[in-house]
Design an enzyme around this catalytic site. Structure first.
Site, PDB file in Angstrom:
ATOM      1  N   SER A   1       0.844  -1.189   0.000  1.00  0.00           N
ATOM      2  CA  SER A   1       0.000   0.000   0.000  1.00  0.00           C
ATOM      3  C   SER A   1       0.882   1.242   0.000  1.00  0.00           C
ATOM      4  CB  SER A   1      -0.919   0.005   1.227  1.00  0.00           C
ATOM      5  OG  SER A   1      -1.771   1.133   1.213  1.00  0.00           O
TER       6      SER A   1
ATOM      7  N   HIS B   1      -7.324  -4.785   4.312  1.00  0.00           N
ATOM      8  CA  HIS B   1      -6.918  -3.378   4.311  1.00  0.00           C
ATOM      9  C   HIS B   1      -7.714  -2.590   3.272  1.00  0.00           C
ATOM     10  CE1 HIS B   1      -4.524  -0.290   2.192  1.00  0.00           C
ATOM     11  NE2 HIS B   1      -3.965   0.007   3.347  1.00  0.00           N
ATOM     12  N   ASN B   2      -7.836  -3.149   2.069  1.00  0.00           N
ATOM     13  CA  ASN B   2      -8.547  -2.452   1.009  1.00  0.00           C
ATOM     14  C   ASN B   2     -10.053  -2.412   1.260  1.00  0.00           C
ATOM     15  OD1 ASN B   2      -5.960  -2.442  -0.101  1.00  0.00           O
ATOM     16  ND2 ASN B   2      -6.756  -2.594  -2.178  1.00  0.00           N
TER      17      ASN B   2
ATOM     18  N   LYS C   1      -3.739  -7.550   3.049  1.00  0.00           N
ATOM     19  CA  LYS C   1      -3.914  -6.425   2.130  1.00  0.00           C
ATOM     20  C   LYS C   1      -5.348  -6.367   1.609  1.00  0.00           C
ATOM     21  CE  LYS C   1      -2.571  -2.980  -0.524  1.00  0.00           C
ATOM     22  NZ  LYS C   1      -3.509  -2.886  -1.620  1.00  0.00           N
TER      23      LYS C   1
ATOM     24  N   GLU D   1     -10.506   0.413   3.473  1.00  0.00           N
ATOM     25  CA  GLU D   1     -10.329   1.625   2.658  1.00  0.00           C
ATOM     26  C   GLU D   1     -11.623   1.994   1.942  1.00  0.00           C
ATOM     27  OE1 GLU D   1      -8.157   1.986  -1.472  1.00  0.00           O
ATOM     28  OE2 GLU D   1      -6.659   1.930   0.136  1.00  0.00           O
TER      29      GLU D   1
END
Length: 297
Positions: A117, A172-173, A169, A176
């Protein structure tokens, strides 16, 4: 470094600036020329790339998820040897990363998945990296991760075995998505409030300091509004590159309620509807049960 798009090139430049010797490959000659201009070496083919690297080779792949990763690995394999290491720094599905690691293990090729990221700002700010792979291999690669990260001790870490990096990840997205949707909805409400004529750029700047909703994402939002307060020339269409969907699938599979991430994903999908049959049908329903007028096209 394989795949010298904007993010890949920035990562290569950060490594070069950190004293690492980098050779890059990309199908685009222009991209390869930019690599040379930044102080690295270039190769016109995967075979040439492998021939220019010392053994054991460390190859960082930055290409779109899915078939491009598999195709790149297939193109590399004939030129690799025992002890070489492949790192996938793209946004691959964690299941694909687990499969690739298992397949490469039979050839004694190590595989590491590095969820990355930081976007185009990583060259300046450093990259956040969530790493999956064998502990000893990750330890061997530590100088690379320390150079790419915001600092040697911050913004990166091994989170588990192969696949774990891309799983973290992915989540994480998903987070987001929710954060972006909340900022967009809140600022849109301010923009549409009649009587106050709010300056949403001014408000985003106020929130950046001392507020509990301050974040780097808000910094970027304020910057975007400073450049284009009315967002002129931007179509109301929001893409999704896959991680949000995978996060929602995982939430369902693991019986974890994730309504915010799910609705954020659905809003992105809705933004791409050029003609909403569902909205037309809702209008028709209201007319049927209540005689509410239908707005004609």
């Amino acid at each position: 470094m394989i795949g010298l798009g904007r993010m890949g090139a920035n990562m290569a430049a950060r490594l070069i600036n950190g004293g690492h010797q980098i050779v890059g490959y990309d199908p685009s000659e222009e991209a390869r020329q930019r690599m040379v201009a930044s102080g690295g070496g270039s190769a016109a083919s995967l075979e040439e790339l492998c021939s220019k690297l010392p053994t054991p080779r460390i190859l960082w792949i930055m290409v779109p998820a899915g078939a491009p990763v598999d195709d790149t690995i297939a193109g590399l394999l004939p030129h690799l040897h025992t002890g070489d290491i492949l790192i996938d720094g793209g946004n691959s599905n964690f299941k694909d990363s687990m499969r690739r690691a298992e397949s490469l293990r039979a050839s004694n090729i190590a595989f590491v998945d590095a969820g990355t990221s930081g976007g185009i700002w990583g060259l300046k700010e450093g990259y956040s990296m969530m790493i999956g792979g064998d502990e000893k291999i990750v330890e061997y690669l530590t100088p690379i991760f320390e150079t790419l990260a915001p600092s040697k001790t911050q913004g990166w870490g091994r989170v588990g075995e192969c696949g774990a990096g891309h799983y973290v990840k992915m989540v994480h997205n998903g987070i987001e998505y929710g954060l972006m949707q909340a900022y967009a909805e809140g600022l849109s409400l301010l923009k549409h409030k009649k009587g106050f004529e709010f300056d949403v750029h001014q408000i985003s700047e106020i929130w950046r300091y001392g507020s509990v909703v301050r974040s780097w994402l808000l910094d970027l939002t304020a910057d975007a509004l400073a450049k284009n307060p009315e967002l002129e020339g931007i179509a109301p269409v929001v893409a999704d590159s896959g991680e949000g969907r995978w996060t929602v699938f995982e939430a369902i599979e693991n019986d974890v309620p994730a309504p915010i991430m799910t609705l954020s994903l659905l809003e992105r999908i809705r933004s791409r509807e050029k003609e909403s049959f569902s909205d037309k049908l809702l209008s028709a329903m209201r007319n049927e049960f209540g005689g509410h007028p239908i707005v004609k096209e």
